[in-house]
Design a protein around this motif. Structure first.
Motif, PDB file in Angstrom:
ATOM      1  N   ALA A 183     -14.892  40.236 -17.608  1.00  0.00           N
ATOM      2  CA  ALA A 183     -15.036  38.742 -17.523  1.00  0.00           C
ATOM      3  C   ALA A 183     -14.183  38.035 -18.608  1.00  0.00           C
ATOM      4  O   ALA A 183     -13.846  36.958 -18.449  1.00  0.00           O
ATOM      5  CB  ALA A 183     -16.485  38.554 -17.626  1.00  0.00           C
ATOM      6  N   ALA A 184     -14.283  38.353 -20.012  1.00  0.00           N
ATOM      7  CA  ALA A 184     -13.688  37.928 -21.085  1.00  0.00           C
ATOM      8  C   ALA A 184     -12.227  37.530 -20.938  1.00  0.00           C
ATOM      9  O   ALA A 184     -11.545  36.490 -21.001  1.00  0.00           O
ATOM     10  CB  ALA A 184     -13.956  38.615 -22.304  1.00  0.00           C
ATOM     11  N   VAL A 185     -11.523  38.573 -20.383  1.00  0.00           N
ATOM     12  CA  VAL A 185     -10.051  38.592 -20.043  1.00  0.00           C
ATOM     13  C   VAL A 185      -9.700  37.353 -18.949  1.00  0.00           C
ATOM     14  O   VAL A 185      -8.902  36.576 -18.978  1.00  0.00           O
ATOM     15  CB  VAL A 185      -9.459  39.883 -19.775  1.00  0.00           C
ATOM     16  N   GLU A 186     -10.653  37.289 -17.931  1.00  0.00           N
ATOM     17  CA  GLU A 186     -10.474  36.407 -16.737  1.00  0.00           C
ATOM     18  C   GLU A 186     -10.685  34.953 -17.447  1.00  0.00           C
ATOM     19  O   GLU A 186     -10.267  34.181 -16.884  1.00  0.00           O
ATOM     20  CB  GLU A 186     -11.675  36.590 -15.738  1.00  0.00           C
ATOM     21  N   LEU A 187     -11.598  34.827 -18.456  1.00  0.00           N
ATOM     22  CA  LEU A 187     -11.830  33.623 -18.878  1.00  0.00           C
ATOM     23  C   LEU A 187     -10.536  33.055 -19.798  1.00  0.00           C
ATOM     24  O   LEU A 187     -10.554  31.730 -19.924  1.00  0.00           O
ATOM     25  CB  LEU A 187     -12.960  33.481 -19.661  1.00  0.00           C
TER      26      LEU A 187
ATOM     27  N   ALA B  83       7.174  29.486  -8.754  1.00  0.00           N
ATOM     28  CA  ALA B  83       5.811  29.702  -8.408  1.00  0.00           C
ATOM     29  C   ALA B  83       5.800  30.696  -7.433  1.00  0.00           C
ATOM     30  O   ALA B  83       4.646  31.368  -7.550  1.00  0.00           O
ATOM     31  CB  ALA B  83       5.217  28.333  -8.051  1.00  0.00           C
ATOM     32  N   ALA B  84       6.564  30.798  -6.753  1.00  0.00           N
ATOM     33  CA  ALA B  84       6.542  31.967  -5.563  1.00  0.00           C
ATOM     34  C   ALA B  84       6.496  33.347  -6.316  1.00  0.00           C
ATOM     35  O   ALA B  84       6.033  34.419  -5.880  1.00  0.00           O
ATOM     36  CB  ALA B  84       7.803  31.654  -4.565  1.00  0.00           C
ATOM     37  N   ASP B  85       7.503  33.444  -7.326  1.00  0.00           N
ATOM     38  CA  ASP B  85       7.524  34.718  -7.725  1.00  0.00           C
ATOM     39  C   ASP B  85       6.358  35.302  -8.663  1.00  0.00           C
ATOM     40  O   ASP B  85       5.860  36.111  -8.704  1.00  0.00           O
ATOM     41  CB  ASP B  85       8.836  34.635  -8.793  1.00  0.00           C
ATOM     42  N   LEU B  86       5.739  34.226  -9.227  1.00  0.00           N
ATOM     43  CA  LEU B  86       4.603  34.261 -10.047  1.00  0.00           C
ATOM     44  C   LEU B  86       3.332  34.827  -8.969  1.00  0.00           C
ATOM     45  O   LEU B  86       2.560  35.546  -9.197  1.00  0.00           O
ATOM     46  CB  LEU B  86       3.997  32.982 -10.938  1.00  0.00           C
ATOM     47  N   ALA B  87       3.359  34.084  -7.930  1.00  0.00           N
ATOM     48  CA  ALA B  87       2.394  34.472  -6.980  1.00  0.00           C
ATOM     49  C   ALA B  87       2.620  35.876  -6.344  1.00  0.00           C
ATOM     50  O   ALA B  87       1.529  36.551  -6.114  1.00  0.00           O
ATOM     51  CB  ALA B  87       2.213  33.437  -5.553  1.00  0.00           C
ATOM     52  N   GLU B  88       3.665  36.171  -6.156  1.00  0.00           N
ATOM     53  CA  GLU B  88       3.951  37.600  -5.663  1.00  0.00           C
ATOM     54  C   GLU B  88       3.609  38.776  -6.883  1.00  0.00           C
ATOM     55  O   GLU B  88       3.081  39.621  -6.552  1.00  0.00           O
ATOM     56  CB  GLU B  88       5.522  37.693  -5.340  1.00  0.00           C
ATOM     57  N   ARG B  89       3.973  38.231  -7.992  1.00  0.00           N
ATOM     58  CA  ARG B  89       3.792  39.330  -9.137  1.00  0.00           C
ATOM     59  C   ARG B  89       2.129  39.422  -9.214  1.00  0.00           C
ATOM     60  O   ARG B  89       1.567  40.481  -9.268  1.00  0.00           O
ATOM     61  CB  ARG B  89       4.049  38.779 -10.394  1.00  0.00           C
ATOM     62  N   ARG B  90       1.295  38.228  -9.097  1.00  0.00           N
ATOM     63  CA  ARG B  90      -0.192  38.298  -8.918  1.00  0.00           C
ATOM     64  C   ARG B  90      -0.804  39.143  -7.900  1.00  0.00           C
ATOM     65  O   ARG B  90      -1.787  39.951  -8.204  1.00  0.00           O
ATOM     66  CB  ARG B  90      -0.620  36.700  -8.878  1.00  0.00           C
ATOM     67  N   HIS B  91       0.066  39.184  -6.772  1.00  0.00           N
ATOM     68  CA  HIS B  91      -0.539  39.695  -5.488  1.00  0.00           C
ATOM     69  C   HIS B  91      -0.378  41.231  -5.831  1.00  0.00           C
ATOM     70  O   HIS B  91      -0.904  42.228  -5.713  1.00  0.00           O
ATOM     71  CB  HIS B  91       0.302  39.366  -4.322  1.00  0.00           C
ATOM     72  N   LEU B  92       0.989  41.647  -6.171  1.00  0.00           N
ATOM     73  CA  LEU B  92       1.077  43.042  -6.816  1.00  0.00           C
ATOM     74  C   LEU B  92       0.193  43.583  -7.798  1.00  0.00           C
ATOM     75  O   LEU B  92      -0.330  44.742  -7.712  1.00  0.00           O
ATOM     76  CB  LEU B  92       2.772  43.056  -7.237  1.00  0.00           C
ATOM     77  N   LEU B  93      -0.156  42.725  -8.647  1.00  0.00           N
ATOM     78  CA  LEU B  93      -1.130  43.216  -9.911  1.00  0.00           C
ATOM     79  C   LEU B  93      -2.478  43.168  -9.388  1.00  0.00           C
ATOM     80  O   LEU B  93      -3.481  43.657  -9.934  1.00  0.00           O
ATOM     81  CB  LEU B  93      -1.063  42.370 -10.922  1.00  0.00           C
ATOM     82  N   GLY B  94      -2.782  42.729  -8.194  1.00  0.00           N
ATOM     83  CA  GLY B  94      -4.161  42.402  -7.462  1.00  0.00           C
ATOM     84  C   GLY B  94      -4.868  41.261  -8.337  1.00  0.00           C
ATOM     85  O   GLY B  94      -6.198  41.348  -8.243  1.00  0.00           O
ATOM     86  N   LEU B  95      -4.061  40.445  -9.018  1.00  0.00           N
ATOM     87  CA  LEU B  95      -4.903  39.145  -9.578  1.00  0.00           C
ATOM     88  C   LEU B  95      -5.612  38.290  -8.697  1.00  0.00           C
ATOM     89  O   LEU B  95      -5.872  37.202  -9.137  1.00  0.00           O
ATOM     90  CB  LEU B  95      -3.899  38.813 -10.778  1.00  0.00           C
ATOM     91  N   ASP B  96      -4.997  38.226  -7.355  1.00  0.00           N
ATOM     92  CA  ASP B  96      -5.322  37.192  -6.476  1.00  0.00           C
ATOM     93  C   ASP B  96      -6.784  37.814  -5.977  1.00  0.00           C
ATOM     94  O   ASP B  96      -7.360  37.258  -5.140  1.00  0.00           O
ATOM     95  CB  ASP B  96      -4.430  37.091  -5.367  1.00  0.00           C
ATOM     96  N   ARG B  97      -7.359  38.730  -6.173  1.00  0.00           N
ATOM     97  CA  ARG B  97      -8.374  39.402  -5.686  1.00  0.00           C
ATOM     98  C   ARG B  97      -9.832  38.993  -6.765  1.00  0.00           C
ATOM     99  O   ARG B  97      -9.421  38.785  -8.017  1.00  0.00           O
ATOM    100  CB  ARG B  97      -8.835  41.005  -5.532  1.00  0.00           C
ATOM    101  N   PRO B  98     -10.863  39.005  -6.387  1.00  0.00           N
ATOM    102  CA  PRO B  98     -11.903  38.533  -7.258  1.00  0.00           C
ATOM    103  C   PRO B  98     -12.203  39.479  -8.448  1.00  0.00           C
ATOM    104  O   PRO B  98     -11.903  40.766  -8.330  1.00  0.00           O
ATOM    105  CB  PRO B  98     -13.253  38.510  -6.623  1.00  0.00           C
ATOM    106  N   VAL B  99     -12.464  39.031  -9.638  1.00  0.00           N
ATOM    107  CA  VAL B  99     -12.459  40.115 -10.870  1.00  0.00           C
ATOM    108  C   VAL B  99     -13.609  41.122 -10.466  1.00  0.00           C
ATOM    109  O   VAL B  99     -13.651  42.058 -11.183  1.00  0.00           O
ATOM    110  CB  VAL B  99     -13.083  39.028 -12.144  1.00  0.00           C
ATOM    111  N   TRP B 100     -14.695  40.803  -9.983  1.00  0.00           N
ATOM    112  CA  TRP B 100     -15.775  41.850  -9.856  1.00  0.00           C
ATOM    113  C   TRP B 100     -15.049  42.952  -8.874  1.00  0.00           C
ATOM    114  O   TRP B 100     -15.697  44.234  -8.902  1.00  0.00           O
ATOM    115  CB  TRP B 100     -17.100  41.150  -9.262  1.00  0.00           C
ATOM    116  N   GLU B 101     -14.328  42.593  -7.875  1.00  0.00           N
ATOM    117  CA  GLU B 101     -13.657  43.644  -7.015  1.00  0.00           C
ATOM    118  C   GLU B 101     -12.930  44.303  -8.029  1.00  0.00           C
ATOM    119  O   GLU B 101     -12.839  45.885  -7.486  1.00  0.00           O
ATOM    120  CB  GLU B 101     -12.862  42.921  -5.903  1.00  0.00           C
TER     121      GLU B 101
END
Length: 296
Positions: A11-15, A31-49
């Protein structure tokens, strides 16, 4: 307790501002490159997941994958033993010095030795590790040249020479000895009024024999608990000390992981440190119960 701590870490890292994708972004990325990297890292998923997935894999020894695509277990394989060597060395020296100083102070309560040790240990505990480290670097490295200012890594991933351990260990030992000496002194003072100790004084036994044979055994449970609870402070100080001395331990790894917002790597460091601290606390509980059982 570890589960709650790890949930707080996620939670702290998320904040924190930014994330692992933006922290590792190169100049000019879209922005598209960043969005793709977030998807690869799973950062587009909820933190609790992400937290549940990480915890589910933990019992198998899988600490996840860092933001740079490396296994966390591989990243910690070399730094963790180095930190354990540093922390264990500081811990052993701290225990020995604390017992010696605490017993010396308790041998003649209220006398000059007791007051001098009390004031010195209070001052030692009050000084942060980074101040002690800076002073050691100034005196033992820059002014005298006796010890190397930074740690050079050898072929095995550890310090190239044992002398590179001296200043980091001293920087950890001084404040911890200050705290634990007061714990030892207080535990021995509590035992001084015990009936068997007073009876030993009336029998005319030597002070050192009363201290070692009568006061110290009864004070062991409180001393063990006090020293064990300071292990967390020892690991916390190691993060600062390792960074200042460029020591190849998990402190440096943690500092870099926080900068990179690398949640799996931060959680891996926390679980390793938390496991060690929990084992020390368990050992202290076993010592306390064993001692109380013998006395009973």
């Amino acid at each position: 307790m570890l589960i709650v701590l790890l949930a707080v870490v996620f939670a702290a890292v998320e904040l924190l501002p930014g994330d692992a994708a933006s922290a590792s972004a190169e100049r000019g990325e879209s922005a598209a490159d960043l969005a793709e990297r977030r998807h690869l890292l799973g950062l587009d998923r909820p933190v609790w997941e992400r937290f549940i997935d990480w915890m589910t894999a933990l019992p198998t020894g899988d600490l996840g994958t860092s933001a740079r695509g490396q296994k966390v277990t591989e990243l910690l394989a070399d730094p963790l033993p180095n930190t354990l060597v540093l922390a264990l060395s500081a811990f052993v020296i701290t225990v020995v010095l604390s017992l010696l100083l605490g017993c010396s102070a308790a041998a003649r309560p209220g006398r000059l030795t007791d007051r001098a040790i009390s004031h010195t240990t209070t001052a030692a505990f009050a000084v942060p590790e980074f101040v002690i480290s800076a002073a050691l670097l100034l005196v033992l490295s820059l002014w005298t040249g006796w010890l190397p200012a930074v740690t050079v890594t050898g072929d095995d991933g550890g310090p190239a020479t044992w002398t590179m351990l001296i200043m980091p260990v001293i920087a950890l030992v001084i404040p911890q000895t200050g705290w634990n000496t007061r714990v030892v002194r207080g535990a021995l003072a509590d035992q001084a009024s015990a009936p068997h100790v007073e009876a030993a004084h009336l029998d005319g036994l030597p002070l050192h024999r009363i201290l070692i044979s009568h006061q110290l055994p009864g004070a062991v449970p409180a001393i063990a608990t006090g020293i064990a609870t300071s292990t967390g402070l020892l690991f916390g100080g190691a993060v600062v000390v390792e960074t200042l001395f460029n020591y190849p331990g998990i402190g440096n790894v943690l500092a870099a992981a926080v900068t990179a917002r690398d949640t799996p790597l931060i959680a891996g460091v926390v679980i390793c440190a938390g496991a060690v601290i929990s084992l020390v606390l368990l050992a202290a509980d076993l010592i306390r119960h064993a001692t109380l059982g013998v006395r009973a």
